[in-house]
Motif scaffolding. Structure first.
Motif, PDB file in Angstrom:
ATOM      1  N   LYS A  71      -8.902   6.931 -10.895  1.00  0.00           N
ATOM      2  CA  LYS A  71      -8.140   6.764 -12.133  1.00  0.00           C
ATOM      3  C   LYS A  71      -7.407   5.426 -12.165  1.00  0.00           C
ATOM      4  CE  LYS A  71      -6.640   8.391 -16.094  1.00  0.00           C
ATOM      5  NZ  LYS A  71      -7.561   8.729 -17.208  1.00  0.00           N
ATOM      6  N   LEU A  72      -6.840   5.023 -11.021  1.00  0.00           N
ATOM      7  CA  LEU A  72      -6.141   3.735 -10.961  1.00  0.00           C
ATOM      8  C   LEU A  72      -7.101   2.583 -11.274  1.00  0.00           C
ATOM      9  CD1 LEU A  72      -3.950   4.220  -7.736  1.00  0.00           C
ATOM     10  CD2 LEU A  72      -3.161   4.251 -10.098  1.00  0.00           C
ATOM     11  N   THR A  73      -8.318   2.668 -10.731  1.00  0.00           N
ATOM     12  CA  THR A  73      -9.328   1.639 -10.991  1.00  0.00           C
ATOM     13  C   THR A  73      -9.723   1.637 -12.463  1.00  0.00           C
ATOM     14  OG1 THR A  73     -10.165   1.894  -8.744  1.00  0.00           O
ATOM     15  CG2 THR A  73     -11.605   0.781 -10.323  1.00  0.00           C
ATOM     16  N   GLU A  74      -9.897   2.832 -13.012  1.00  0.00           N
ATOM     17  CA  GLU A  74     -10.277   2.969 -14.431  1.00  0.00           C
ATOM     18  C   GLU A  74      -9.226   2.351 -15.344  1.00  0.00           C
ATOM     19  OE1 GLU A  74     -10.355   6.661 -17.548  1.00  0.00           O
ATOM     20  OE2 GLU A  74     -11.263   7.025 -15.588  1.00  0.00           O
ATOM     21  N   LEU A  75      -7.950   2.472 -14.954  1.00  0.00           N
ATOM     22  CA  LEU A  75      -6.860   1.948 -15.775  1.00  0.00           C
ATOM     23  C   LEU A  75      -6.555   0.480 -15.481  1.00  0.00           C
ATOM     24  CD1 LEU A  75      -4.412   5.002 -15.572  1.00  0.00           C
ATOM     25  CD2 LEU A  75      -5.807   4.323 -17.530  1.00  0.00           C
ATOM     26  N   GLY A  76      -7.309  -0.106 -14.564  1.00  0.00           N
ATOM     27  CA  GLY A  76      -7.083  -1.510 -14.232  1.00  0.00           C
ATOM     28  C   GLY A  76      -5.931  -1.744 -13.280  1.00  0.00           C
ATOM     29  N   LEU A  77      -5.444  -0.659 -12.634  1.00  0.00           N
ATOM     30  CA  LEU A  77      -4.317  -0.785 -11.702  1.00  0.00           C
ATOM     31  C   LEU A  77      -4.831  -0.988 -10.277  1.00  0.00           C
ATOM     32  CD1 LEU A  77      -2.133   2.120 -13.171  1.00  0.00           C
ATOM     33  CD2 LEU A  77      -1.730  -0.333 -13.440  1.00  0.00           C
ATOM     34  N   THR A  78      -5.794  -1.900 -10.134  1.00  0.00           N
ATOM     35  CA  THR A  78      -6.449  -2.093  -8.838  1.00  0.00           C
ATOM     36  C   THR A  78      -5.505  -2.632  -7.768  1.00  0.00           C
ATOM     37  OG1 THR A  78      -7.197  -4.247  -9.650  1.00  0.00           O
ATOM     38  CG2 THR A  78      -8.750  -2.418  -9.812  1.00  0.00           C
ATOM     39  N   ALA A  79      -4.428  -3.255  -8.191  1.00  0.00           N
ATOM     40  CA  ALA A  79      -3.488  -3.837  -7.224  1.00  0.00           C
ATOM     41  C   ALA A  79      -2.825  -2.764  -6.361  1.00  0.00           C
ATOM     42  CB  ALA A  79      -2.416  -4.647  -7.945  1.00  0.00           C
ATOM     43  N   ILE A  80      -2.686  -1.533  -6.904  1.00  0.00           N
ATOM     44  CA  ILE A  80      -2.005  -0.488  -6.133  1.00  0.00           C
ATOM     45  C   ILE A  80      -2.966   0.559  -5.572  1.00  0.00           C
ATOM     46  CG2 ILE A  80       0.212  -0.770  -7.302  1.00  0.00           C
ATOM     47  CD1 ILE A  80      -0.430   1.708  -8.963  1.00  0.00           C
ATOM     48  N   VAL A  81      -4.282   0.302  -5.665  1.00  0.00           N
ATOM     49  CA  VAL A  81      -5.254   1.234  -5.079  1.00  0.00           C
ATOM     50  C   VAL A  81      -5.068   1.332  -3.571  1.00  0.00           C
ATOM     51  CG1 VAL A  81      -7.714   1.561  -4.595  1.00  0.00           C
ATOM     52  CG2 VAL A  81      -6.985   1.017  -6.901  1.00  0.00           C
ATOM     53  N   VAL A  82      -4.549   0.279  -2.958  1.00  0.00           N
ATOM     54  CA  VAL A  82      -4.316   0.281  -1.518  1.00  0.00           C
ATOM     55  C   VAL A  82      -3.264   1.313  -1.113  1.00  0.00           C
ATOM     56  CG1 VAL A  82      -2.535  -1.520  -1.611  1.00  0.00           C
ATOM     57  CG2 VAL A  82      -3.893  -1.221   0.467  1.00  0.00           C
ATOM     58  N   ILE A  83      -2.367   1.680  -2.021  1.00  0.00           N
ATOM     59  CA  ILE A  83      -1.272   2.595  -1.677  1.00  0.00           C
ATOM     60  C   ILE A  83      -1.781   3.978  -1.282  1.00  0.00           C
ATOM     61  CG2 ILE A  83       0.758   3.814  -2.592  1.00  0.00           C
ATOM     62  CD1 ILE A  83       1.442   1.236  -4.105  1.00  0.00           C
ATOM     63  N   PRO A  84      -2.560   4.675  -2.133  1.00  0.00           N
ATOM     64  CA  PRO A  84      -3.046   5.996  -1.706  1.00  0.00           C
ATOM     65  C   PRO A  84      -3.922   5.923  -0.462  1.00  0.00           C
ATOM     66  CG  PRO A  84      -4.118   5.305  -3.756  1.00  0.00           C
ATOM     67  CD  PRO A  84      -2.976   4.377  -3.514  1.00  0.00           C
ATOM     68  N   ALA A  85      -4.684   4.851  -0.303  1.00  0.00           N
ATOM     69  CA  ALA A  85      -5.546   4.714   0.882  1.00  0.00           C
ATOM     70  C   ALA A  85      -4.710   4.620   2.157  1.00  0.00           C
ATOM     71  CB  ALA A  85      -6.431   3.487   0.733  1.00  0.00           C
ATOM     72  N   LEU A  86      -3.652   3.824   2.121  1.00  0.00           N
ATOM     73  CA  LEU A  86      -2.796   3.676   3.303  1.00  0.00           C
ATOM     74  C   LEU A  86      -1.989   4.946   3.572  1.00  0.00           C
ATOM     75  CD1 LEU A  86      -1.520   0.000   2.844  1.00  0.00           C
ATOM     76  CD2 LEU A  86      -3.177   0.852   4.520  1.00  0.00           C
ATOM     77  N   VAL A  87      -1.573   5.633   2.509  1.00  0.00           N
ATOM     78  CA  VAL A  87      -0.845   6.896   2.685  1.00  0.00           C
ATOM     79  C   VAL A  87      -1.711   7.906   3.433  1.00  0.00           C
ATOM     80  CG1 VAL A  87       0.061   8.926   1.474  1.00  0.00           C
ATOM     81  CG2 VAL A  87       0.730   6.634   0.733  1.00  0.00           C
ATOM     82  N   VAL A  88      -2.969   8.034   3.004  1.00  0.00           N
ATOM     83  CA  VAL A  88      -3.881   8.972   3.658  1.00  0.00           C
ATOM     84  C   VAL A  88      -4.162   8.560   5.101  1.00  0.00           C
ATOM     85  CG1 VAL A  88      -6.269   9.818   3.659  1.00  0.00           C
ATOM     86  CG2 VAL A  88      -4.951   9.833   1.556  1.00  0.00           C
ATOM     87  N   ALA A  89      -4.284   7.261   5.324  1.00  0.00           N
ATOM     88  CA  ALA A  89      -4.582   6.776   6.671  1.00  0.00           C
ATOM     89  C   ALA A  89      -3.474   7.090   7.666  1.00  0.00           C
ATOM     90  CB  ALA A  89      -4.843   5.271   6.629  1.00  0.00           C
ATOM     91  N   PHE A  90      -2.211   7.041   7.220  1.00  0.00           N
ATOM     92  CA  PHE A  90      -1.087   7.169   8.144  1.00  0.00           C
ATOM     93  C   PHE A  90      -0.369   8.522   8.089  1.00  0.00           C
ATOM     94  CE2 PHE A  90      -1.510   2.545   7.919  1.00  0.00           C
ATOM     95  CZ  PHE A  90      -1.380   2.196   9.251  1.00  0.00           C
ATOM     96  N   GLN A  91      -0.706   9.396   7.129  1.00  0.00           N
ATOM     97  CA  GLN A  91       0.081  10.618   6.964  1.00  0.00           C
ATOM     98  C   GLN A  91      -0.005  11.543   8.181  1.00  0.00           C
ATOM     99  OE1 GLN A  91      -3.319  12.795   4.191  1.00  0.00           O
ATOM    100  NE2 GLN A  91      -1.236  12.720   3.479  1.00  0.00           N
ATOM    101  N   GLY A  92      -1.170  11.604   8.831  1.00  0.00           N
ATOM    102  CA  GLY A  92      -1.313  12.459  10.003  1.00  0.00           C
ATOM    103  C   GLY A  92      -0.442  12.004  11.159  1.00  0.00           C
TER     104      GLY A  92
END
Length: 390
Positions: free
Chosen positions: A140-161
């Protein structure tokens, strides 16, 4: 070397190698280092240093398959929900939901104030449960053109464990010590919630239903219907796929754990992990540094909120908080982390095999149900709803 990488299979093998490395590290560290963390960090380092070309994912083409498999994977998640067990373990469900709801409210309020609403939404779904919520949010972020913050959910998932597992382990050890004391003084009463029921439908299958190809076809049909409904209604396709997966088991169209029964689960998950890694393909070191404060804030607030919600939920259902808070924290690591923690705690605290089994049985079912509730259901629902507000 560049010419070799033009071969899709060669490019796929190289990306697959970082996923396999992540799995190996997760196994030898007993899930203390999440597979996805190792895979994503390795991919970034290899890309930033020029070992992997910028377009290696495009050359592989495997991520294209992975993107097609997201709908069927969510249908599969719907078929995994053992409704009869959920009913018996309703207290664990309540605690898990309290954890992610309170976490969501805290992250939404504080992160929106410090950063912005889009950043808050980018982190809430993934911290509630992981990979599928990450994909829904990133898409959804990519669809809305908010590509600058796509890194946020990816990093959250990477470090949450990394945040969740040590905390849950500490609480579980304290509860296991209480169990041991209860065994000594005779006050411990085993939880009456174990069940071997894993299938709600035991009807005899005909020759078509016994075919793995037909089983996989039916999962794709249900997933396709979910995607179509998502196009023509304001409800996100992920919610349709999840709901249709649950309904399909109830009416006997699909079996529980449908992709596993179709011998397709591992390949599906590998394809989806390719998509997850693909969300990091255009990330630069500057973007990681730029968004690190937001990611750290989301992780700290989210983890604290889940633990607080687990505490409140435990008090509501009259459970020991040291038993309930780890159930809520399964949102941060899910399966197999929850199972491994139960094994590790019972083995390290118990004084003999009988005690080990008693502690393990007491811990396991609520932890698994907590993971089902958060990772399988609630995170998809939360991500599906919140991204529609952007």
């Amino acid at each position: 070397m560049t010419e070799l990488l033009n071969q899709p299979l060669v490019a796929t093998v190289l990306i697959f190698a970082v996923i396999a490395l992540g799995e190996w590290v997760s196994i030898i560290t007993r899930a203390r280092v999440p597979m996805l963390l190792t895979a994503m960090v390795s991919f970034l380092i290899l890309s930033w240093t020029g070992v992997f070309p910028d377009d290696i994912l495009d050359r592989s083409q495997f991520a294209i398959l992975g993107s097609i498999l997201i709908g069927p994977a969510i249908v599969h998640m719907g078929t995994m929900i053992p409704l009869t067990v959920l009913k018996k373990q309703y207290k664990a469900v309540i605690i898990a939901l309290c954890g992610i709801l309170i976490s969501g409210v805290i992250v939404l309020a504080v992160v929106s104030f410090i950063f912005n609403y889009e950043t808050a939404v980018a982190g809430i779904g993934p911290i509630s449960g992981g990979v599928v919520a990450l994909l829904i949010t990133s898409e959804k972020l990519t669809e809305l053109g908010l590509t600058a913050i796509v890194v946020i959910p990816a990093l959250v998932v990477a470090f949450q464990g990394v945040m969740g597992m040590p905390l849950a382990l500490n609480f579980m050890r304290r509860y296991a010590a209480k169990i041991k004391s209860g065994i000594d003084d005779g006050s411990f009463v085993p939880m009456n919630g174990q069940t071997n029921e894993t299938n709600e439908h035991t009807k005899k299958q005909g020759p078509l239903k016994s075919s793995a190809t037909i089983k996989l076809f039916l999962v794709f049909v249900v997933g396709g219907i979910g995607v179509i409904l998502g196009e023509f209604t304001p409800i996100h396709y992920s919610l349709w796929c999840l709901g249709l997966g649950i309904l399909s088991v109830k009416i006997g169209l699909l079996e529980q754990e449908s992709l596993i029964k179709a011998n397709s689960f591992t390949l599906t998950m590998i394809g989806i992990i390719f998509v997850v890694i693909g969300t990091m393909a255009d990330v630069t070191p500057q973007q990681v540094i730029e968004h690190l404060p937001a990611v750290v804030t989301i992780l700290i607030l989210g983890t604290a909120g889940i633990a607080l919600g687990g505490f409140i939920g435990s008090k509501l259902v009259k459970w020991d908080p040291f038993k309930g808070m780890p159930v809520a924290l399964t949102a941060l690591f899910g399966f197999p982390g929850d199972y491994i923690l139960c094994e590790e705690v019972s083995r390290s605290v118990a004084r003999n095999e009988k005690e080990e089994k008693m502690i393990f049985d007491e811990l396991l079912t609520p932890m698994l149900i907590g993971g089902f509730t958060t990772v399988t259901v609630a995170s998809v629902v939360i991500a599906g709803i919140l991204i529609q507000t952007l």
